[in-house]
Design a protein around this motif. Structure first.
Motif, PDB file in Angstrom:
ATOM      1  N   ILE A 111      -7.285   9.970  -6.391  1.00  0.00           N
ATOM      2  CA  ILE A 111      -8.191  10.924  -5.877  1.00  0.00           C
ATOM      3  C   ILE A 111      -9.454  10.387  -5.508  1.00  0.00           C
ATOM      4  O   ILE A 111     -10.012  10.722  -4.558  1.00  0.00           O
ATOM      5  N   GLY A 112      -9.991   9.424  -6.248  1.00  0.00           N
ATOM      6  CA  GLY A 112     -11.270   8.868  -5.974  1.00  0.00           C
ATOM      7  C   GLY A 112     -11.226   7.913  -4.931  1.00  0.00           C
ATOM      8  O   GLY A 112     -12.221   7.998  -4.082  1.00  0.00           O
ATOM      9  N   THR A 113     -10.147   7.345  -4.567  1.00  0.00           N
ATOM     10  CA  THR A 113     -10.075   6.754  -3.407  1.00  0.00           C
ATOM     11  C   THR A 113     -10.079   7.188  -1.932  1.00  0.00           C
ATOM     12  O   THR A 113     -10.601   7.078  -0.979  1.00  0.00           O
ATOM     13  N   ALA A 114      -9.194   8.512  -2.251  1.00  0.00           N
ATOM     14  CA  ALA A 114      -9.079   9.409  -1.112  1.00  0.00           C
ATOM     15  C   ALA A 114     -10.366  10.002  -0.756  1.00  0.00           C
ATOM     16  O   ALA A 114     -10.992  10.300   0.563  1.00  0.00           O
ATOM     17  N   SER A 115     -10.988  10.261  -1.885  1.00  0.00           N
ATOM     18  CA  SER A 115     -12.477  10.925  -1.711  1.00  0.00           C
ATOM     19  C   SER A 115     -13.640  10.095  -1.013  1.00  0.00           C
ATOM     20  O   SER A 115     -14.223  10.709  -0.313  1.00  0.00           O
ATOM     21  N   THR A 116     -13.424   8.867  -1.654  1.00  0.00           N
ATOM     22  CA  THR A 116     -14.534   7.723  -0.654  1.00  0.00           C
ATOM     23  C   THR A 116     -14.310   7.883   0.608  1.00  0.00           C
ATOM     24  O   THR A 116     -15.210   7.853   1.452  1.00  0.00           O
ATOM     25  N   GLY A 117     -12.867   7.848   1.010  1.00  0.00           N
ATOM     26  CA  GLY A 117     -12.605   7.733   2.378  1.00  0.00           C
ATOM     27  C   GLY A 117     -12.981   9.093   3.310  1.00  0.00           C
ATOM     28  O   GLY A 117     -13.389   8.877   4.391  1.00  0.00           O
ATOM     29  N   ILE A 118     -12.781  10.072   2.737  1.00  0.00           N
ATOM     30  CA  ILE A 118     -13.026  11.366   3.460  1.00  0.00           C
ATOM     31  C   ILE A 118     -14.639  11.497   3.533  1.00  0.00           C
ATOM     32  O   ILE A 118     -15.054  11.915   4.647  1.00  0.00           O
ATOM     33  N   ILE A 119     -15.305  11.203   2.341  1.00  0.00           N
ATOM     34  CA  ILE A 119     -16.844  11.272   2.386  1.00  0.00           C
ATOM     35  C   ILE A 119     -17.528  10.313   3.460  1.00  0.00           C
ATOM     36  O   ILE A 119     -18.348  10.675   4.279  1.00  0.00           O
ATOM     37  N   ALA A 120     -16.709   9.105   3.491  1.00  0.00           N
ATOM     38  CA  ALA A 120     -17.155   8.087   4.315  1.00  0.00           C
ATOM     39  C   ALA A 120     -16.761   8.616   5.745  1.00  0.00           C
ATOM     40  O   ALA A 120     -17.677   8.000   6.764  1.00  0.00           O
ATOM     41  N   LEU A 121     -15.837   9.266   6.028  1.00  0.00           N
ATOM     42  CA  LEU A 121     -15.799   9.873   7.574  1.00  0.00           C
ATOM     43  C   LEU A 121     -16.771  10.784   7.780  1.00  0.00           C
ATOM     44  O   LEU A 121     -17.060  10.855   8.958  1.00  0.00           O
TER      45      LEU A 121
END
Length: 377
Positions: free
Chosen positions: A141-151
């Motif tokens: 969840i944390g990894t996906a969240s970092t990806g989405i926020i970074a996008l």
């Protein structure tokens, strides 16, 4: 304590400490490198600080598990994450950046053992494997969240880390309000384990260490590699971390898989998939296989594999769940720390293709560890 309630606060805390505080650095490396002009060798060294910090913190968490409450340790984890993320956000040079990465990395070591202890003392036995597995899947969840926020934030990596810090604050507050306040602490001056337990732990320690070395290249340099590939579609580069994170949710099924098929099969399946993800990236870069299949395999198998290590460790050290989780995670992190440094050197000398192929071969070697089935049950 209700298992679902524990997962509701435990999963976000693991998401913050592992996904946002630790593994997000690999996602941000391309943008950070542009700002500070950092070479792969330096990036690998800074990344290794996170794993070194993890090792130190997880040892402290195990040592104090019989002296202070799990909730207190988790509060320390939350503050470590918040301070570390804040320092990263304002870092003016690689030295201060390394300090922030180190402090943020300590939060991961503090966060895992206490949850194993809380699950052991507050959750029904038949639900413990599943509860531990789902809390552990917070990494995805944390990894996906970092990806989405970074996008959304594009190349604004400093602002991104500020957002991570704010999220960490709210997650800490949630854990403080929900976790048991007066869980009994067994004050034991010295924790002793039998020679039989240590002997049974030998293959666990070896496997954890070399898997850590093997997967460190992917966490640290996979996105940087794809960013350099002109043939790779931009959307794969942008969505890499999101794919890893979302697919990691499959790792939450590890507890159910282990209960049905056993730890041996779970171990062989997860390590095979994990190694194959690096092999695909090294052999077939710049296309659908490396852009989607590789990160999907890596995300799901990494979370699955760490859940296997949790159950395996707790099975070996039945008298101390915190220690049972801490030992494999400690050696995994030691492997990742050494692997991050080594990966940066290899990337500078031979390029990313050789790095990922070599990492996969090392992972495959751990499949040949000679252990007996009864060591898993």
């Amino acid at each position: 304590m209700n298992a679902k309630k524990l997962m509701l606060v435990g999963l976000p805390m693991i998401a913050v400490t592992y996904g946002l505080s630790r593994f997000s650095f690999g996602l941000m490396i391309p943008s950070i490198n542009e700002t500070m002009n950092i070479k792969p060798t330096t990036s690998g060294l800074i990344s290794s600080l996170s794993y070194v910090a993890y090792c130190i913190a997880i040892v402290l968490a195990m040592v104090f598990s019989n002296k202070i409450t799990p909730k207190s340790i988790l509060v320390i984890a939350g503050f470590s994450s918040i301070i570390g993320l804040g320092i990263i956000a304002i870092s003016p040079n690689p030295l201060i950046l390394g300090l922030g990465v180190f402090l943020a990395g300590m939060s991961t070591g503090y966060s895992s053992p206490p949850y194993a202890d809380i699950v052991s003392k507050n959750i029904e036995t038949q639900l413990q494997n599943k509860t531990n597995s789902w809390i552990n899947s917070g990494t995805s969840i944390g990894t996906a969240s970092t990806g989405i926020i970074a996008l959304v934030m594009a190349d604004s990596w400093r602002e991104t880390y500020v957002i991570f810090m704010v999220i960490a604050i709210f997650v800490l507050i949630g854990n403080y309000l929900v976790l048991p306040k007066k869980q009994p602490v067994e004050k034991i001056s010295t924790v002793r384990f039998s020679k039989k337990e240590w002997k049974r732990a030998t293959p666990l320690v070896i496997a954890s260490f070399f898997i850590g070395v093997a997967c460190s290249a992917y966490w640290t340099f996979s996105r940087d590699f794809l960013v350099e590939l002109e043939s790779m579609p931009v959307y794969f580069k942008d969505w890499l971390w999101v794919i890893i994170g979302i697919s990691g949710l499959l790792g939450g099924t590890a507890g159910a898989f282990i209960d049905k098929f056993g730890l041996t099969r779970a171990y062989l399946l997860s390590v095979s998939a994990l190694s194959t993800s690096s092999l695909i990236l090294g052999l077939y870069p710049g296309n659908f296989l490396s852009g989607f299949l590789s990160p999907a395999l890596f995300g799901s198998s990494y979370i699955f594999m760490t859940a296997v290590l949790i159950v395996w460790g707790i099975t070996v050290f039945k008298t101390n769940p915190s220690f049972g989780l801490g030992i494999p995670f400690l050696t995994l992190a030691l492997g990742q720390a050494i692997g991050s440094i080594f990966s940066g050197i290899v990337a500078d000398l031979t390029g990313y293709h050789v790095l990922f192929i070599g990492a996969s071969l090392l992972g495959y070697l751990t499949l040949f560890l000679k252990f007996k089935e009864n060591k898993f049950v």
